[in-house]
Design a protein around this motif. Structure first.
Motif, PDB file in Angstrom:
ATOM      1  N   GLY A  54     -47.097  -2.088   8.916  1.00 13.96           N
ATOM      2  CA  GLY A  54     -46.624  -3.204   9.721  1.00 13.96           C
ATOM      3  C   GLY A  54     -47.686  -4.283   9.837  1.00 13.96           C
ATOM      4  N   HIS A  55     -47.348  -5.319  10.604  1.00 12.83           N
ATOM      5  CA  HIS A  55     -48.211  -6.494  10.683  1.00 12.83           C
ATOM      6  C   HIS A  55     -48.827  -6.685  12.064  1.00 12.83           C
ATOM      7  N   SER A  56     -48.600  -5.767  12.980  1.00 13.25           N
ATOM      8  CA  SER A  56     -49.023  -5.982  14.364  1.00 13.25           C
ATOM      9  C   SER A  56     -50.541  -6.018  14.555  1.00 13.25           C
ATOM     10  N   HIS A  94     -53.209   0.220  18.185  1.00 12.83           N
ATOM     11  CA  HIS A  94     -53.288  -1.081  18.835  1.00 12.83           C
ATOM     12  C   HIS A  94     -54.574  -1.159  19.656  1.00 12.83           C
ATOM     13  N   GLN A 108     -52.006  -3.740  23.172  1.00 14.54           N
ATOM     14  CA  GLN A 108     -51.308  -4.800  22.455  1.00 14.54           C
ATOM     15  C   GLN A 108     -51.832  -4.855  21.020  1.00 14.54           C
ATOM     16  N   GLY A 109     -50.933  -5.123  20.105  1.00 18.45           N
ATOM     17  CA  GLY A 109     -51.335  -5.363  18.723  1.00 18.45           C
ATOM     18  C   GLY A 109     -52.009  -6.715  18.613  1.00 18.45           C
ATOM     19  N   ASN A 111     -51.783  -8.974  16.473  1.00 22.77           N
ATOM     20  CA  ASN A 111     -50.895 -10.018  15.974  1.00 22.77           C
ATOM     21  C   ASN A 111     -49.625 -10.144  16.824  1.00 22.77           C
ATOM     22  N   ASN A 112     -49.547  -9.395  17.922  1.00 22.08           N
ATOM     23  CA  ASN A 112     -48.360  -9.444  18.789  1.00 22.08           C
ATOM     24  C   ASN A 112     -48.579 -10.422  19.936  1.00 22.08           C
ATOM     25  N   ASP A 113     -47.492 -11.060  20.386  1.00 20.75           N
ATOM     26  CA  ASP A 113     -47.583 -11.941  21.552  1.00 20.75           C
ATOM     27  C   ASP A 113     -47.046 -11.243  22.805  1.00 20.75           C
ATOM     28  N   ASP A 116     -47.589  -3.839  24.715  1.00 12.95           N
ATOM     29  CA  ASP A 116     -46.758  -2.662  24.425  1.00 12.95           C
ATOM     30  C   ASP A 116     -46.062  -2.177  25.697  1.00 12.95           C
TER      31      ASP A 116
END
Length: 183
Positions: A54-56, A94, A108-109, A111-113, A116
């Protein structure tokens, strides 16, 4: 008599045996040391490896990267691998952005906004990321296959059980010639 002196001076069979024993002991020390550091948490060890999917976590980690984590006390800012009962056996990698290990971490990842929805405690954290290897996830996925490991074990067993040739120096020392018997 001369051959006995030559054997003692050059090391002879005893030195060869000692050398083999020393090599075996050193090999076992290396194997046990490696086993300690790579023994997985699923078998009671302290190491967890995960293939990123994934990209997170970009740009820190990309799909196919292998991240190795060791059991450690997590802190805010650490990248951790954790599990949650909500996702079964899934492992998530993460970064900790807040909270604590008793009441639950905020994670939080990169790349995530969004944060979790899970708040793992220290018991849920399998390890803190120590290093990663770029783009070897495909090979890691192959190595996770039980049939591949069974093949490796069979190969190792075959190599251990395979008869070896005797050392010519040992044979001549154990079976003296007739001329040496008369001397």
């Amino acid at each position: 008599m001369a051959s006995t002196l030559e054997t003692q001076e050059t090391g002879g069979p005893t030195a060869v045996r000692r050398s083999r024993v020393l090599k075996s002991v050193l090999a076992w020390v290396v194997v046990l040391t490696l086993a300690y550091f790579i023994w997985p948490t699923s078998l009671g060890g302290g190491t967890t490896a995960i293939v990123v999917n994934g990209h997170s976590m970009e740009p820190t980690y990309y799909t196919g990267d292998v991240v190795v984590a060791r059991a450690d006390e997590p802190e805010i800012g650490d990248v951790v691998i954790y599990t949650t009962e909500d996702l079964g056996d899934a492992k998530i990698i993460h970064r900790i952005i807040g909270g604590d290990g008793v009441n639950g971490w905020e994670i939080q990842g990169d790349n995530n906004d969004f944060v979790d929805p899970f708040h793992p405690t220290n018991e849920d954290v399998l390890g803190v990321a120590k290093f990663h290897i770029d783009s070897v996830g495909t090979w890691a996925t192959v190595l996770r296959s039980p049939s591949v490991w069974a093949s490796f074990l069979l190969l190792a067993l075959g190599l251990v059980m395979w008869p070896s040739r005797r050392c010519p120096d040992l044979e001549s020392a154990e079976h003296p010639t007739d001329a040496e018997d008369r001397a």
